[in-house]
Scaffold this motif. Sequence first.
Motif, short mmCIF file in Angstrom:
data_model
loop_
_atom_site.label_atom_id
_atom_site.label_comp_id
_atom_site.label_asym_id
_atom_site.label_seq_id
_atom_site.Cartn_x
_atom_site.Cartn_y
_atom_site.Cartn_z
N LEU A 159 41.80 45.72 42.56
CA LEU A 159 41.81 44.61 43.52
C LEU A 159 42.09 43.29 42.81
N ARG A 160 41.48 43.07 41.67
CA ARG A 160 41.74 41.83 40.91
C ARG A 160 43.21 41.72 40.54
N LEU A 161 43.77 42.81 40.04
CA LEU A 161 45.17 42.79 39.64
C LEU A 161 46.09 42.64 40.84
N ALA A 162 45.73 43.25 41.95
CA ALA A 162 46.56 43.12 43.15
C ALA A 162 46.59 41.68 43.64
N GLY A 163 45.45 41.00 43.60
CA GLY A 163 45.43 39.59 43.99
C GLY A 163 46.32 38.75 43.10
N ARG A 164 46.26 39.00 41.80
CA ARG A 164 47.12 38.27 40.86
C ARG A 164 48.59 38.60 41.10
N ALA A 165 48.88 39.87 41.33
CA ALA A 165 50.27 40.27 41.58
C ALA A 165 50.81 39.60 42.83
N ARG A 166 50.02 39.59 43.89
CA ARG A 166 50.47 38.98 45.14
C ARG A 166 50.75 37.49 44.94
N ARG A 167 49.88 36.81 44.20
CA ARG A 167 50.11 35.38 43.95
C ARG A 167 51.36 35.14 43.11
N ALA A 168 51.74 36.13 42.31
CA ALA A 168 52.97 36.01 41.51
C ALA A 168 54.21 36.42 42.28
N GLY A 169 54.02 36.87 43.53
CA GLY A 169 55.17 37.26 44.35
C GLY A 169 55.58 38.70 44.19
#
Length: 410
Positions: A120-130
């Motif tokens: 979940l943490r990595l998914a949030g970061r990935a989404r913010r990076a586009g």
Amino acid sequence: MAPDDPSRLDLTADPNHPRRLSRRTLLAATGAGAGIVPLLAVGNPASAVAADRAPATPAPEIRGADISFTLQTEAAGVRYQRNGRTAPLEQVLRSAGANWVRLRVWVDPPAGYSDLTSALRLAGRARRAGLKVLLDLHYSDFWADPGHQDIPAAWLGQDLATLARTVRAYTADAITAFARQGSPVDMVQVGNEVTAGMLWPVGKIYTDVGERWPEFTTLVKAGLAGARAANPRGHRLRTMLHIDRGGDNAGSRWFYDHVLAQGVEFDVIGQSYYPFWHGSVADLTVNLNDLAARYGKPLVVTETSYPWTMANGDSLENLLTDPTMLPNGTAYPPTPAGQAAYFAALRRVLAGVPGGLGAGFFAWEPGWLPGVGWEPGAGNPNDNLTLFDWNGRSLPALDVAYSSAATRLL
């Protein structure tokens, strides 16, 4: 049946041959190496990759990377650089042209390893990076692959019907968790490299008393149903069924023919393809072209990697130590330039799949640098297959693999 019968998926062939062994089997078998070797000098990526005069190759729709070890590598002090600039891994990948990440989830793994919270943490970061997210549900407490599909300890003793309900609920809960935090899953794998089934022994396909496709596909259907039921209204969720037969057309046909005959409905065919285990680039080409014509589904090379060196970055022997295991070694030597040439070839293969069905690829753990073990207390057997050198500097293949433009690749 005969060892070469595709119904056996080569599982009875020479059990010690590297192409027959699962990643976890190979990981467990690696011994201590000769110690840490000096870092290799890697030159300017622009000068390391020669221009190609061939026609431009279109960029695949999906240009992804499995980044599941990222939180652990960061905790170990790893930092990633591209063009002299340091940034988190997902941002470096995005700057090179990547547009997807793949995230592994184990049910109850060792502390710090690929649990739902980490994903979940990595998914949030990935989404913010586009970046979009492919969720890789293993349905196991640790590594799941063709040689190991161990049922989670908390699920032991459940019969098929009960286990199917558990799989459906677990999958729905995972999909809901990603959506709730604002990073809904864009594609989901129901199982990881499920060539011989999942959740053994209940969902194991090949047994001493015959093949058990209905049991396996009952569990797959439960996972698919849970994912679809929990997907947010109006959000597109693609479903994938992933095996490890990238260069094996007969084995691939056998698996997908049987799954479809059981009425399993899914969107994307996923294949692992490591040239040192799964055959030549020509073998991959034949397989993908045939599967596209046979099934009419998008095809994704869900896991792939290639060596940039045969040296070792830590005390654990690497999975790939013998350059003669590279079937295209002359064309793609184990060097930074040879690695880049491999990814250029992979993009050409995908571009040539009939009907535009070569959807894309995911490099497997391109940022898994020395400092994080494959299990607690162990080393890294994958550090010569990354897209960064051991100082965290990007290699030429990073830009070749992920360029979003139609480019004249190697």
